[in-house]
Design a protein around this motif. Structure first.
Motif, PDB file in Angstrom:
ATOM      1  N   ALA A  51      20.579   6.514   9.313  1.00 13.99           N
ATOM      2  CA  ALA A  51      19.167   6.815   9.100  1.00 13.99           C
ATOM      3  C   ALA A  51      18.446   7.023  10.426  1.00 13.99           C
ATOM      4  O   ALA A  51      17.667   7.968  10.598  1.00 13.99           O
ATOM      5  N   MET A  52      18.738   6.153  11.375  1.00 14.18           N
ATOM      6  CA  MET A  52      18.035   6.234  12.657  1.00 14.18           C
ATOM      7  C   MET A  52      18.347   7.560  13.357  1.00 14.18           C
ATOM      8  O   MET A  52      17.500   8.124  14.039  1.00 14.18           O
ATOM      9  N   GLN A  53      19.564   8.023  13.177  1.00 12.10           N
ATOM     10  CA  GLN A  53      19.974   9.229  13.895  1.00 12.10           C
ATOM     11  C   GLN A  53      19.751  10.515  13.109  1.00 12.10           C
ATOM     12  O   GLN A  53      19.965  11.603  13.630  1.00 12.10           O
ATOM     13  N   ASP A  54      19.307  10.377  11.864  1.00  9.17           N
ATOM     14  CA  ASP A  54      19.140  11.562  11.021  1.00  9.17           C
ATOM     15  C   ASP A  54      17.857  12.298  11.397  1.00  9.17           C
ATOM     16  O   ASP A  54      16.755  11.789  11.230  1.00  9.17           O
ATOM     17  N   PRO A  55      17.999  13.508  11.940  1.00  7.75           N
ATOM     18  CA  PRO A  55      16.803  14.218  12.425  1.00  7.75           C
ATOM     19  C   PRO A  55      15.884  14.657  11.293  1.00  7.75           C
ATOM     20  O   PRO A  55      14.721  14.997  11.536  1.00  7.75           O
ATOM     21  N   ASN A  56      16.351  14.612  10.042  1.00 11.57           N
ATOM     22  CA  ASN A  56      15.505  15.011   8.924  1.00 11.57           C
ATOM     23  C   ASN A  56      14.482  13.951   8.549  1.00 11.57           C
ATOM     24  O   ASN A  56      13.537  14.218   7.810  1.00 11.57           O
ATOM     25  N   CYS A  64      11.073  -2.630   4.369  1.00 12.15           N
ATOM     26  CA  CYS A  64      10.807  -3.634   3.330  1.00 12.15           C
ATOM     27  C   CYS A  64      11.964  -4.620   3.270  1.00 12.15           C
ATOM     28  O   CYS A  64      12.187  -5.291   2.253  1.00 12.15           O
ATOM     29  N   SER A  65      12.719  -4.688   4.346  1.00  8.42           N
ATOM     30  CA  SER A  65      13.899  -5.548   4.395  1.00  8.42           C
ATOM     31  C   SER A  65      13.497  -6.964   4.805  1.00  8.42           C
ATOM     32  O   SER A  65      12.315  -7.263   4.974  1.00  8.42           O
ATOM     33  N   ALA A  66      14.487  -7.840   4.963  1.00  9.64           N
ATOM     34  CA  ALA A  66      14.215  -9.228   5.327  1.00  9.64           C
ATOM     35  C   ALA A  66      13.478  -9.291   6.675  1.00  9.64           C
ATOM     36  O   ALA A  66      13.682  -8.462   7.559  1.00  9.64           O
ATOM     37  N   THR A  67      12.605 -10.301   6.803  1.00  9.54           N
ATOM     38  CA  THR A  67      11.751 -10.419   7.979  1.00  9.54           C
ATOM     39  C   THR A  67      12.547 -10.368   9.282  1.00  9.54           C
ATOM     40  O   THR A  67      12.138  -9.701  10.247  1.00  9.54           O
ATOM     41  N   ASP A  68      13.702 -11.028   9.326  1.00  5.35           N
ATOM     42  CA  ASP A  68      14.416 -11.125  10.599  1.00  5.35           C
ATOM     43  C   ASP A  68      15.081  -9.808  11.019  1.00  5.35           C
ATOM     44  O   ASP A  68      15.675  -9.727  12.088  1.00  5.35           O
ATOM     45  N   THR A  69      14.969  -8.785  10.188  1.00  3.75           N
ATOM     46  CA  THR A  69      15.503  -7.466  10.564  1.00  3.75           C
ATOM     47  C   THR A  69      14.407  -6.538  11.115  1.00  3.75           C
ATOM     48  O   THR A  69      14.711  -5.484  11.674  1.00  3.75           O
ATOM     49  N   HIS A  70      13.152  -6.929  10.915  1.00  7.49           N
ATOM     50  CA  HIS A  70      12.050  -6.009  11.228  1.00  7.49           C
ATOM     51  C   HIS A  70      12.040  -5.536  12.668  1.00  7.49           C
ATOM     52  O   HIS A  70      11.932  -4.332  12.955  1.00  7.49           O
ATOM     53  N   VAL A  71      12.135  -6.504  13.601  1.00  9.59           N
ATOM     54  CA  VAL A  71      12.019  -6.145  15.018  1.00  9.59           C
ATOM     55  C   VAL A  71      13.117  -5.150  15.410  1.00  9.59           C
ATOM     56  O   VAL A  71      12.860  -4.136  16.078  1.00  9.59           O
ATOM     57  N   ASN A  72      14.312  -5.443  14.964  1.00 10.88           N
ATOM     58  CA  ASN A  72      15.426  -4.552  15.289  1.00 10.88           C
ATOM     59  C   ASN A  72      15.196  -3.134  14.753  1.00 10.88           C
ATOM     60  O   ASN A  72      15.342  -2.138  15.470  1.00 10.88           O
ATOM     61  N   PHE A  73      14.798  -3.059  13.509  1.00 12.13           N
ATOM     62  CA  PHE A  73      14.578  -1.743  12.896  1.00 12.13           C
ATOM     63  C   PHE A  73      13.420  -1.007  13.581  1.00 12.13           C
ATOM     64  O   PHE A  73      13.467   0.212  13.798  1.00 12.13           O
ATOM     65  N   ILE A  74      12.364  -1.767  13.883  1.00 10.52           N
ATOM     66  CA  ILE A  74      11.209  -1.134  14.562  1.00 10.52           C
ATOM     67  C   ILE A  74      11.644  -0.553  15.908  1.00 10.52           C
ATOM     68  O   ILE A  74      11.331   0.603  16.244  1.00 10.52           O
ATOM     69  N   GLU A  75      12.387  -1.360  16.684  1.00  9.43           N
ATOM     70  CA  GLU A  75      12.773  -0.906  18.015  1.00  9.43           C
ATOM     71  C   GLU A  75      13.711   0.301  17.952  1.00  9.43           C
ATOM     72  O   GLU A  75      13.576   1.259  18.712  1.00  9.43           O
ATOM     73  N   MET A  76      14.642   0.244  17.005  1.00 12.10           N
ATOM     74  CA  MET A  76      15.552   1.381  16.858  1.00 12.10           C
ATOM     75  C   MET A  76      14.792   2.646  16.454  1.00 12.10           C
ATOM     76  O   MET A  76      14.990   3.722  17.033  1.00 12.10           O
ATOM     77  N   ALA A  77      13.927   2.501  15.460  1.00 13.02           N
ATOM     78  CA  ALA A  77      13.188   3.674  14.986  1.00 13.02           C
ATOM     79  C   ALA A  77      12.286   4.212  16.083  1.00 13.02           C
ATOM     80  O   ALA A  77      12.135   5.431  16.253  1.00 13.02           O
ATOM     81  N   SER A  78      11.716   3.297  16.847  1.00 11.63           N
ATOM     82  CA  SER A  78      10.831   3.711  17.940  1.00 11.63           C
ATOM     83  C   SER A  78      11.627   4.532  18.959  1.00 11.63           C
ATOM     84  O   SER A  78      11.174   5.578  19.434  1.00 11.63           O
ATOM     85  N   GLN A  79      12.821   4.054  19.237  1.00 14.30           N
ATOM     86  CA  GLN A  79      13.635   4.755  20.217  1.00 14.30           C
ATOM     87  C   GLN A  79      14.137   6.105  19.692  1.00 14.30           C
ATOM     88  O   GLN A  79      14.429   7.013  20.472  1.00 14.30           O
ATOM     89  N   HIS A  80      14.211   6.225  18.374  1.00 11.90           N
ATOM     90  CA  HIS A  80      14.640   7.500  17.787  1.00 11.90           C
ATOM     91  C   HIS A  80      13.469   8.387  17.387  1.00 11.90           C
ATOM     92  O   HIS A  80      13.655   9.369  16.664  1.00 11.90           O
ATOM     93  N   GLY A  81      12.262   7.983  17.775  1.00 10.72           N
ATOM     94  CA  GLY A  81      11.113   8.871  17.562  1.00 10.72           C
ATOM     95  C   GLY A  81      10.624   8.956  16.128  1.00 10.72           C
ATOM     96  O   GLY A  81      10.029   9.955  15.724  1.00 10.72           O
ATOM     97  N   LYS A  82      10.887   7.916  15.381  1.00 13.66           N
ATOM     98  CA  LYS A  82      10.432   7.932  13.997  1.00 13.66           C
ATOM     99  C   LYS A  82       9.176   7.078  13.829  1.00 13.66           C
ATOM    100  O   LYS A  82       9.037   6.025  14.448  1.00 13.66           O
ATOM    101  N   ALA A  83       8.288   7.537  12.947  1.00 13.52           N
ATOM    102  CA  ALA A  83       7.120   6.723  12.613  1.00 13.52           C
ATOM    103  C   ALA A  83       7.569   5.561  11.738  1.00 13.52           C
ATOM    104  O   ALA A  83       8.585   5.660  11.043  1.00 13.52           O
ATOM    105  N   ILE A  84       6.811   4.482  11.793  1.00 13.76           N
ATOM    106  CA  ILE A  84       7.230   3.247  11.121  1.00 13.76           C
ATOM    107  C   ILE A  84       6.114   2.665  10.266  1.00 13.76           C
ATOM    108  O   ILE A  84       5.002   2.419  10.748  1.00 13.76           O
ATOM    109  N   PHE A  85       6.459   2.435   9.016  1.00 12.54           N
ATOM    110  CA  PHE A  85       5.611   1.691   8.095  1.00 12.54           C
ATOM    111  C   PHE A  85       6.333   0.369   7.900  1.00 12.54           C
ATOM    112  O   PHE A  85       7.482   0.348   7.434  1.00 12.54           O
ATOM    113  N   CYS A  86       5.709  -0.755   8.276  1.00  8.97           N
ATOM    114  CA  CYS A  86       6.423  -2.030   8.244  1.00  8.97           C
ATOM    115  C   CYS A  86       5.661  -3.078   7.453  1.00  8.97           C
ATOM    116  O   CYS A  86       4.484  -3.336   7.695  1.00  8.97           O
TER     117      CYS A  86
END
Lengths: 327, 327, 327, 327
Positions: free
Chosen positions: A56-61, A68-90
């Motif tokens: 998902a992070m690497q999918d340019p589409n 909406c995942s478990a709380t302890d995954t949020h930071v990781n997902f946010i940072e990854m998405a941020s680095q891949h240039g995706k907007a984030i709804f958290c």
């Protein structure tokens, strides 16, 4: 059309998934969840792909991710998405650890990423009408804000351990509303808490009943009344006293029927819990996120997540020290 | 100080007696009632004389009489008092026979007597606030008036025989309110009635449930909803729709406490019956009568008693003929 | 998945179109409308075909049609669909001519077609809660039903001519609710009407203000209060008095905010009109239609359309003859 | 019949005077007030004697005194009356100095005198209904009490100096209600105050806006929300959350009329101030005092005056030290 990757297919993930689907400009592009049956069900329902986090992070589409995942995954997902240039709804919270939240927001800032914190009450029609009137000086200067927030029934005591405690899990919504409605940062916070609903919650180190008082430089006060169990549905009320009057936002009842008889006049209770009470707010919230994707200014950026958590932490310090915390 | 002779020491006589006593300008001068124990009790309570009808009528110290005796005595007492130059406060109705009422009012007119008909609702604070706003064009021109009047519990069936029937006994208050609020005379009346509360009332030739529709030259309507039994206290509501909005006067509840729990949110019912609901109206009514004694124009002169009874009679004709009566 | 052909892309067609689209088991298969821009817009929005009436009727992929076109097309579309074995969801009314309606229902019956009349109020959450309680004898036997239905603002006078007049166009919903809630057919009807909102409506031969009284064999009454213009939004209230108490369904307000100040305590008005007030009812209605497609018994079959129209016709007779009509 | 000496003919003295007069078992025997015109007016109105303090205290015909004079006279009058064997009805506060209050209560105790502190809210019909239900465990165990008390408009700043400040003058009623409703003594108190209504009140050393939080050994909380100015009348609400639900006592409005129009739906505001809001409570209070004269147990003995003042003093300590005070 924005392609959205939905992370998490639990109760709240399903709400956002439906709203993503229903919105004319967004599309459930893919589902990411370790739970196989759940991800397959939703993928089928929305004709969406199943992806791993990395895919998902690497999918340019993909334009944006919805966390909406478990709380302890949020930071990781946010940072990854941020680095891949995706907007984030958290979904709130960003994390239960304020230091990690700040580190995460640094990443977001460095990448100039859109990070939208889903504080649902900011998007409630009724509270927003109240907010609009405050902004329009309908009651002059704010002098006292009283937020009442009581859940219908207490969660299991084990939940207390993983949730970060009542202030970080439940009151955090009220802290956000205090900031949102007062349009100012509090200067002190004092928390009073006890365990009256379920002794096991106390044994787990948490409280279930609380009053929090925040003061402001203007001389105004905000009070938050919380309980983990109401006995009559989800109690979600706001009252603001100002120099020229009072504004209240009352509960929304399950229906408008009233029955008069021997026993008095009976109305229905407030809507049972957040899924009912804030169903429309979740739609409004997603609508606004789509506007943000289109360039509008966010009404709940990442910093709001940090500030609310900081207040929760300060409340906890006050509770455990029996002292007012100067902010 | 005006000296008042109180005729009748029943339930309503006691209310007026207390108000006469409490008013700074009136005094319970004497008690007239065939019931010995009752007249002695009140005479003692208010330090008043006990008189016969004739004594009271001829006593030059008496300024006004307050008629709370049985309905069939009213005309006689009114005519006697009129001939003796005394002002008259009379509980409704003047009589159940319209011809007798008209004859009686002729006597009153010939003697230029003050005759005040105690239509208590005209003196209710809430209904008067509504009336004042109607007069001030708060909702423009009146288009539809809806009066709901339901007693808490039906009287004994025998009462139907002596009371003149529901329209002359109970609805007469609503007919008066229609005239009072519409500030116009109706042009037609249609009555629908049935016996749903107590079959014995039907056997006695009366009804206990009714709808009455009155039309006005302006095109406006008035509807009266009646029942002899509500199941939830005394239901006394008024709603007026006008060209610019709506005015409602709702019930007054027994108390302001609301209880939320498993079973919903329970409020107290409307105040139980007229003694509670109109306690203040009875005071206001007496206050106004004292103003009338002092020269003010009466807000409920004898003619109002006649007109309301004429509507009750017309309603009865409509009910028995199943036709609209043109007034 | 049921394929639905949507006939008509006006205001109400768009509501149903969206609900068809949102429902997990239905699909906007095709759009039929003489208005080119409108049909193209919706076809694009829902990725649907554009068809002629004949194409749709003969298309074997179509399970049901949704009729939202002009009133004078309904009978033709119903009969064609019936003959082609398609289920029918039809906006009220079937037709303004009772004879044509009866003829149409004969065709429907002969072909054993599912014909669902979209009386939206039957699917309102609040009114259904009230209905459920009536069925459960929550207030005992029904004695008096009062329906208040006032539109926010009057339609143009020309509308009166094509709409069939207030009783067939607007009050028809109330007639249906009377039948639905009373669970019995009325025995008499009397209509009172006037033109107080807009004289041009009167000149066009219609009324804009009305009271209708219906009586029932049980002795119960139903009263309908109508106006084409409220001045404060869409007034949609129901009150039922029974042998053991009262049930009311009050208006749904635009929001829950109340403002207290110099001028009193101000709440928001009722939701503005049917698009807002019955948005959820339209969804429920479609959900139920899908259940009917799946074999469930319809809660608003064709006969309900006929009966409500018959009451509208009888009301018109009563209005023009100034007499009660025995049904 | 009990003969009552009325000390003080100000606003509150006149209320009690009328209630003494109206009560069947009490009588305004004499008037004591340094203000000549006032004492003469009331003496004439009630056909009462005019006496000096000493005359009244020594008059064997007097059963009880009603103290409505200036605060700084209360202790002296109480002690004198106690020594002369008279029962005492005393407006709050006993005194602004807690040490003097305690000394005074010692005298009262030594003489076994009836001392009744006129905490009017204890006698309000609505609050008592709430209290009765709390006693009956209607909502289980009390967890949170919220009292809102806002005056309609601030007093002159000079008043702050003589009144003892907001906590001793105004909040003292709320402190009493906290004790009354919780049926327990608080264990800590924390006060937050500011001056937002009138800067001159601040310059006079007082506050006009406040939140006070009290905690209880059970884990329960009580919160008091105060303002010297509401902008919408006298705001007097109570809310109690318990283990099985919620009880609220809402404001009593000036009238029951509601007006719907362009601007929304407007209700009347709460009754303006204590003279209106508690008119019935004052009657109930006097009725109860007469019962106490007849031997009943007092529902507001002298100790309640002491305890409420002690809480006011503690609140002031908390306010000035910015710390929680352990009681």
């Amino acid at each position: 059309m924005f392609n959205i990757a939905l992370f998490g297919v639990g109760r709240i993930g399903r709400i956002h998934g439906q709203n993503i689907h229903d919105h004319a400009q967004t599309n459930v592009y893919s589902i990411i969840d370790p739970y196989k049956a759940g991800r397959e069900e939703l993928a089928k329902k929305y004709n969406a792909k199943i992806q791993t986090v990395e895919e998902a992070m690497q999918d340019p589409n993909i334009d944006a991710i919805c966390i909406c995942s478990a709380t302890d995954t949020h930071v990781n997902f946010i940072e990854m998405a941020s680095q891949h240039g995706k907007a984030i709804f958290c979904e709130k919270p960003i994390d239960l650890d304020l230091a990690k939240v700040r580190q995460c927001l640094k990443v977001v800032e460095d990448n100039d990423t859109t990070l939208f914190i889903a504080f649902n009450r900011r998007y409630d029609t009724h509270f927003n009408e109240l907010k609009t009137r405050l902004n329009n000086q309908a009651i002059g200067q704010i002098e006292s804000l009283i937020i009442t927030s009581r859940d219908p029934a207490a969660p299991p005591a084990e939940y207390a351990k993983t949730s970060g405690g009542m202030y970080r899990d439940m009151t955090i919504h009220d802290f956000d509303m205090v900031r949102y409605l007062m349009n100012a940062e509090p200067t002190t916070i004092t928390a009073y808490g006890s365990c009256m609903v379920n002794p096991e919650i106390g044994e787990a180190g948490d409280i279930d009943t609380s009053v929090v008082v925040l003061t402001f430089a203007s001389g105004a006060f905000a009070t938050i009344n919380n309980s983990r169990r109401s006995g009559y549905g989800y109690d979600q009320r706001i009252e603001v006293h100002g120099s020229q009057g009072l504004l209240t936002a009352s509960n929304i009842t399950e229906n408008s029927v009233k029955q008069f008889g021997d026993q008095g006049a009976i109305e229905s209770n407030p809507e049972y819990f957040f899924l009912q009470r804030y169903a429309e707010a979740y739609k409004n919230e997603w609508n606004h996120f789509v506007e943000v994707l289109g360039g509008a200014e966010s009404r709940s950026p990442g910093i709001d997540g940090e500030r609310a958590l900081a207040l929760a932490d300060a409340a906890l310090v006050s509770l455990t020290t029996n002292k007012t915390v100067v902010l």
